[in-house]
Design a protein around this motif. Structure first.
Motif, PDB file in Angstrom:
ATOM      1  N   LYS B 512     -53.649 -17.825  15.041  1.00 55.86           N
ATOM      2  CA  LYS B 512     -52.503 -18.602  14.569  1.00 55.86           C
ATOM      3  C   LYS B 512     -51.507 -18.805  15.715  1.00 55.86           C
ATOM      4  CE  LYS B 512     -49.096 -18.963  10.947  1.00 55.86           C
ATOM      5  NZ  LYS B 512     -48.373 -18.319   9.857  1.00 55.86           N
ATOM      6  N   THR B 515     -52.826 -21.464  18.015  1.00 50.87           N
ATOM      7  CA  THR B 515     -52.642 -22.817  17.466  1.00 50.87           C
ATOM      8  C   THR B 515     -51.196 -23.242  17.614  1.00 50.87           C
ATOM      9  OG1 THR B 515     -53.521 -21.616  15.584  1.00 50.87           O
ATOM     10  CG2 THR B 515     -53.938 -23.962  15.640  1.00 50.87           C
ATOM     11  N   ARG B 516     -50.294 -22.319  17.321  1.00 56.42           N
ATOM     12  CA  ARG B 516     -48.878 -22.629  17.487  1.00 56.42           C
ATOM     13  C   ARG B 516     -48.582 -23.001  18.927  1.00 56.42           C
ATOM     14  NH1 ARG B 516     -45.338 -20.608  13.478  1.00 56.42           N
ATOM     15  NH2 ARG B 516     -46.206 -21.482  11.580  1.00 56.42           N
ATOM     16  N   LEU B 518     -50.649 -24.090  21.281  1.00 55.92           N
ATOM     17  CA  LEU B 518     -51.225 -25.364  21.694  1.00 55.92           C
ATOM     18  C   LEU B 518     -50.551 -26.527  20.974  1.00 55.92           C
ATOM     19  CD1 LEU B 518     -54.992 -24.427  21.955  1.00 55.92           C
ATOM     20  CD2 LEU B 518     -53.319 -24.685  23.768  1.00 55.92           C
ATOM     21  N   GLY B 519     -49.895 -26.209  19.848  1.00 59.93           N
ATOM     22  CA  GLY B 519     -49.214 -27.243  19.086  1.00 59.93           C
ATOM     23  C   GLY B 519     -47.802 -27.493  19.582  1.00 59.93           C
ATOM     24  N   VAL B 520     -47.356 -26.643  20.518  1.00 61.89           N
ATOM     25  CA  VAL B 520     -46.005 -26.813  21.041  1.00 61.89           C
ATOM     26  C   VAL B 520     -45.900 -28.156  21.743  1.00 61.89           C
ATOM     27  CG1 VAL B 520     -44.618 -26.084  23.004  1.00 61.89           C
ATOM     28  CG2 VAL B 520     -45.333 -24.429  21.315  1.00 61.89           C
ATOM     29  N   ASN B 521     -44.778 -28.820  21.578  1.00 64.40           N
ATOM     30  CA  ASN B 521     -44.564 -30.061  22.317  1.00 64.40           C
ATOM     31  C   ASN B 521     -44.308 -29.694  23.781  1.00 64.40           C
ATOM     32  OD1 ASN B 521     -43.777 -32.432  23.399  1.00 64.40           O
ATOM     33  ND2 ASN B 521     -41.814 -32.545  22.301  1.00 64.40           N
ATOM     34  N   GLU B 756     -54.257 -32.629  30.230  1.00 69.38           N
ATOM     35  CA  GLU B 756     -54.399 -31.620  29.171  1.00 69.38           C
ATOM     36  C   GLU B 756     -55.069 -30.348  29.675  1.00 69.38           C
ATOM     37  OE1 GLU B 756     -55.489 -34.819  28.681  1.00 69.38           O
ATOM     38  OE2 GLU B 756     -57.436 -34.882  27.683  1.00 69.38           O
ATOM     39  N   ARG B 767     -56.119 -18.011  24.825  1.00 67.55           N
ATOM     40  CA  ARG B 767     -57.359 -18.530  24.264  1.00 67.55           C
ATOM     41  C   ARG B 767     -58.459 -17.482  24.362  1.00 67.55           C
ATOM     42  NH1 ARG B 767     -59.179 -23.431  27.323  1.00 67.55           N
ATOM     43  NH2 ARG B 767     -59.871 -21.753  28.641  1.00 67.55           N
TER      44      ARG B 767
END
Lengths: 109, 895
Positions: B512, B515-516, B518-521, B756, B767
């Motif tokens: 989790k 994911t957070r 990698l989801g960061v702007n 990326e 990761r």
């Protein structure tokens, strides 16, 4: 434990002699016989008896077969072989010599 | 032949074994019958009969077991007997050793990383004498040091035999007819390899005078580069190679396998660290050098730290630029391990759990097998085998199993490692050194022994204690499980579920968190952007102005590639991939801070006009740069939001002014011969871009300045390019290379990669952790499912009669299902509950590794609870279904 120590080395002799006297007998019968004849002085422990029986059988002194007891139970009966008879004679002689030797030492004062 | 081995040889044949069993049973029954006739109670009679299986053999064995040879002989017998036993139940042997192989293999793989990174000493002589020295400041905990300071340290200290330093560097290696290559390495002080105490395999180390600028251009090659690029040419020493378009003479080749610091970056070659007189880089201001020092023999770290503390104080007092600064000393070995220690220890703990679960599973299998072997054990006890002897036999079998597991496990680890290597985080130090060595093999052996004791002890104790008489009375080959065994298996099963829950909770939290993360702007748009660097080091690019002109020409070339949306170059890249620099900053018109130590600093980056468009970052206030922002126009700057917030609060900084220097009156960073840094007008505010602090942290304040306006604020030669395409940017790589080669054949295109990828590399540790924990969690779940299946099917077998009776009395299949599943539900609930409690404790240890996820995250815990219970129930359902199909007639006839 004292009883056990007495038996050290003599178990083969007792087993062979018992089988000579009884003809064919199972392990339990051998235990009972030795106990009865020796007036309860000698008691063979089961844990020693069976290894001894197997060892003696391996040496060809006794043979075995499965039979039914008088109470309709299946049990393994042992009997002396010809070699066993000769071995018994040797063992008896050795025992007699041992007893004579020990007695002589004890008598010496 | 000894009595016992002869006896064992008889005992070995299965037929004889059965016969012996029958004979002993007859004996016990006859004795018991007689005793009952004499008035003894049946139970008492049976016990009495059993007790009489006596002690003489034991006495003999006691006497004999003191003999080492006999001991070895009996061990060999145990091994052969164990092997035969395992061969007789190949299913059990396979499942058990495979389970162990996975457990031990995973441990070996992780341990091999831990071994190389944490345990193996650094491969320099007397590594305990080596330390790194860092500068400390009021605002930054630890940073590089300046050449001027290093010279003072050398002159003033009495604790080091030598102080050397280096700067990571890359040079363009070119040769006629060959693609130019970027060779990585370092600029080192002449004494550097002397400090490390490493001598070249060929040739010599640098001489002191080779530090003097322009004296001679010399280079030391690494063994790897020598082999790869020069075919191991034995005559290489004395030859000239072309670096940055200049001829360099090879003076030596370093030994094969010599590590360079943390081995994170390849080190192809080394050149002397030298400065031309008055070089900006050699000033007290330029804190960029890594310092390695060797303590004199007998000097302790404490003494060295105390002396450097004093020297740091002196320098801070004597030089205004050093105000507020100090010196930090860190042992080289600790420095190289860095912050990976925690990650590795967490993984080691996790993989230990996997092994524990494997042990529990095998222990469960052993218990089931022990139930099937109770009669065998009883016979052995009856003919006089001591309990310890039986125990040893059982443990030998366990050892045999676990060593089979270990052998397969090490092979698995080898295989896994070649895969794992691709996932190792780029931040892992010394990862080139990772190998399976003697330590690792010893670890595997140790793991096998401990494992055997763990999974073998309980079942062995249990089996060797079994009630002889009772067992001999049992008839038929029925698989049964006594009450204690059944309870033991339920407890083990719950424990296994609990362990799996802990692992799954940790895996869930890290996944989790990842994911957070990698989801960061990140503050930029990665789609269709390629980045690469273009180093310009020829004589013709001798100054920043010339470099800027050349880069502008390259920029024009790149613009003409079809499909290009925007292209820019700069002195830094997001996420710390450019190694940007920091500068002091002051605000004209505001009162100056009391001392130089209080002057704030900020990150500083030169960018070409389209930079924000190329990386996809919004300019949230004011304007972006244009080509009109050149040397002649108004001197401008753009700041990021972090800068605006820190220095202007809620006020709009656009239109305000900044100076990239200490305020006038406080020691200026200005260098003689260079222009003064100008006062700049802030024309825009850019959205924050994640920087050296990583994805999880807010970025540092940052000032952007147009490349054409750089003045007395530091120079550059290498342009870091970002190219935004309409489609896949990697397809344009050939055109990019062609465009740059057209400009200059000797200029390489270095490190082309998608934007990326930077995010991926930046999150690689997380990761790696998440991947491995998930993998371990998956294995744990699978093993838990197998374990649940095993326990419930055994319980069904045990209760066949009972179930048959119930069915005969009219129980419905649903009722039977409820009956059997009741067990499973109880076990699953207890195990999961305990596991979640333990998981809560364990996950606290993860706190510092988690991003935007609390250790007690309800979603993770809920998902684990549901998943685990569902898995356990699903696994139990299969045997439970079987129970509903029990034919009452068959079941009742079994006894």
């Amino acid at each position: 434990m004292a009883r056990n120590d007495q038996l050290l080395g003599t178990l083969d002799l007792l087993v062979l002699k018992t089988l000579q006297q009884l003809g064919a007998m199972h392990g339990y019968g051998i235990v009972l016989h030795i106990q009865r004849i020796s007036d309860e002085l000698l008691r063979v422990e089961e844990g020693s008896l069976y290894p001894a029986l197997h060892r003696i059988e391996q040496q060809g002194w006794i043979s075995s077969e499965w039979r039914t007891t008088e109470n309709n139970r299946r049990a393994k009966y042992y009997r002396l072989t010809a070699i066993g008879r000769r071995q018994l004679a040797r063992e008896e002689q050795k025992w007699a010599e041992l007893v004579r030797g020990v007695a002589a030492v004890l008598r010496f004062a | 032949m000894s009595l016992r081995s002869r006896f064992l040889s008889v005992f070995r044949s299965a037929q004889v074994e059965q016969e012996l069993e029958a004979e002993l049973q007859a004996h016990v029954e006859m004795r018991a019958a007689d005793s009952i006739d004499r008035g003894m109670s049946p139970t008492e009679a049976r016990h009495d009969a059993m007790r009489r299986f006596g002690n003489m053999t034991r006495a003999k064995e006691d006497a004999r077991s003191e003999d080492l040879l006999v001991w070895l002989e009996s061990l060999w017998q145990d091994l052969r007997y164990g092997a035969r036993g395992l061969r007789k139940s190949p299913g059990f042997a396979l499942v058990a050793s495979f389970t162990l192989a996975i457990g031990i293999g995973a441990n070996v793989a992780i341990f091999s990383i831990v071994n190389s990174v944490l345990l193996r000493p650094v491969a320099y002589p007397h590594p305990e004498q080596l330390v790194m020295l860092w500068s400390t400041g009021t605002q930054t905990e630890k940073f590089g040091s300046s050449m001027a300071d290093i010279k003072e340290w050398r002159a003033r200290n009495h604790v080091f035999s030598a102080i050397g330093s280096f700067d990571y560097s890359a040079l363009t290696l070119s040769a006629p007819g060959q693609e130019p290559e970027r060779a990585h390495g370092a600029e080192v002080t002449a004494n550097f390899f002397g400090v490390l105490d490493v001598k070249p395999a060929l040739g010599r180390n640098f001489a002191a005078e080779e530090e003097d600028y322009g004296q001679r251009r010399v280079v030391l090659l690494s063994y790897g580069l020598w082999q790869r690029r020069f075919g191991g040419d034995p005559g290489i020493v004395g030859r000239t190679i072309r670096l940055n378009t200049f001829p360099y003479t090879v003076v030596g080749v370093m030994p094969r396998g010599m590590p360079f610091m943390d081995n994170r970056q390849p080190a192809d070659l080394f050149v002397p660290l030298s400065y031309k007189p008055g070089d900006n880089m050699a000033t007290r201001e330029n804190h960029y050098l890594n310092v390695v020092a060797r303590m004199k023999p007998g000097v302790t770290l404490k003494q060295a730290a105390a002396e450097m503390n004093v020297i740091g104080g002196q320098l801070a007092h004597e030089f205004p630029e050093n105000a507020g600064m100090g010196i930090k000393i860190i042992p080289l070995e600790a420095e190289l391990v860095g912050d990976t220690q925690k990650t590795l220890l967490v993984l080691l703990a996790a993989v230990g759990f996997v092994l524990l679960i494997a042990c529990v599973n095998v222990a469960n299998l052993m218990l089931a097998r022990a139930a099937r072997r109770q009669r065998e054990m009883a016979v052995r006890a009856a003919i006089g085998a001591r309990r310890a002897r039986v125990l040893r036999q059982l443990l030998t079998e366990s050892l045999l199993l676990s060593f089979c597991g270990a052998v397969v496990g090490v092979l698995l680890a080898f295989a896994a490692f070649s895969v794992l290597r691709n996932f190792l985080p780029d931040t892992l130090p010394r990862f080139n050194e990772i190998a399976i060595d003697v330590n690792v093999l010893l670890f595997a052996c140790g793991a096998a022994v401990v494992t055997a004791l763990l999974f073998g002890a309980a079942p062995a104790l249990h089996a060797s204690r079994s009630d002889i008489a009772h067992q001999l009375k049992e008839t038929g080959g029925n698989v049964t499980l006594d009450r204690a065994g059944k309870r033991a298996r339920s407890v083990l099963m719950s424990g296994e579920l609990a362990l799996a829950a802990v692992l799954l909770v940790c895996a869930g939290l890290t996944v989790k968190s990842l994911t957070r993360l990698l989801g960061v702007n990140p503050g930029f748009d990665t789609r269709n952007v390629i980045t690469f660097s273009v180093p310009l080091y020829g004589a013709e690019y001798g100054s920043t102005e010339k470099a800027v002109q050349s880069h502008n020409q390259i920029l024009a070339q790149l613009h003409s590639i079809p499909g290009v949306e925007a292209v820019a170059y700069s002195t830094d890249l997001p996420l710390g991939f450019g190694g940007g620099w920091g500068k002091l900053v002051s605000f004209p018109g505001r009162p100056a801070p009391a001392s130089r130590a209080d002057v704030p600093s900020t990150m500083f980056q030169l960018i070409s006009a389209e930079y924000f468009k190329a990386i996809g970052t919004a300019v949230v206030a004011g304007r972006a740069f244009t080509d009109a922002d050149d040397a002649t126009g108004q001197q401008v700057a753009i700041v990021n939001q972090a800068f605006a917030h820190k220095f202007f609060g809620s006020a709009n900084p656009v239109g305000k002014t900044v100076l990239m220097d200490a305020p006038p009156g406080l020691a200026s960073t200005h260098l003689a011969g260079e222009p003064q840094a100008p006062v700049r007008v802030i024309v825009g505010v850019a959205a924050d871009i994640k920087d050296d602090n990583g994805l999880s942290q807010p970025p540092l304040p940052r000032v952007f300045v147009p490349v054409g306006q750089a003045k007395g604020e530091g120079g550059f030669r290498t342009g870091l390019y970002c190219l935004r395409m309409q489609t896949d940017p990697m397809a344009a790589l050939a055109s990019i290379r062609a465009a740059i080669h057209e400009f200059d054949r000797e200029v390489p295109v270095v490190n082309p990669r998608r934007l990326e990828e930077l995010i991926g590399i930046s999150a690689s540790t997380q990761r790696f952790t998440a991947l491995l924990l998930t993998l371990f969690g998956g294995v744990a779940l699978l093993m838990a499912a197998i374990g649940a299946y095993g326990v419930i099917s055994n319980s069904v077998a045990y209760r066949t009669r009972e179930i048959g009776l119930r069915v005969a009395l009219g129980a419905s299949p649903a009722g039977v299902l409820r009956l059997v599943m009741g067990d499973a539900i109880r076990i699953a609930l207890v195990g999961t509950a305990i596991g979640l409690l333990l998981g809560d404790i364990a996950s606290r240890g993860l706190r510092s590794m988690l991003f935007e996820v609390r250790p007690g995250d309800p979603l993770a815990f809920g998902a684990v609870a549901v998943g685990l219970i569902a898995t356990a129930l699903l696994a139990s359902y299969i045997p439970a279904r079987r129970a509903t199909r029990v034919d009452p007639l068959t079941a009742l006839r079994t006894e």
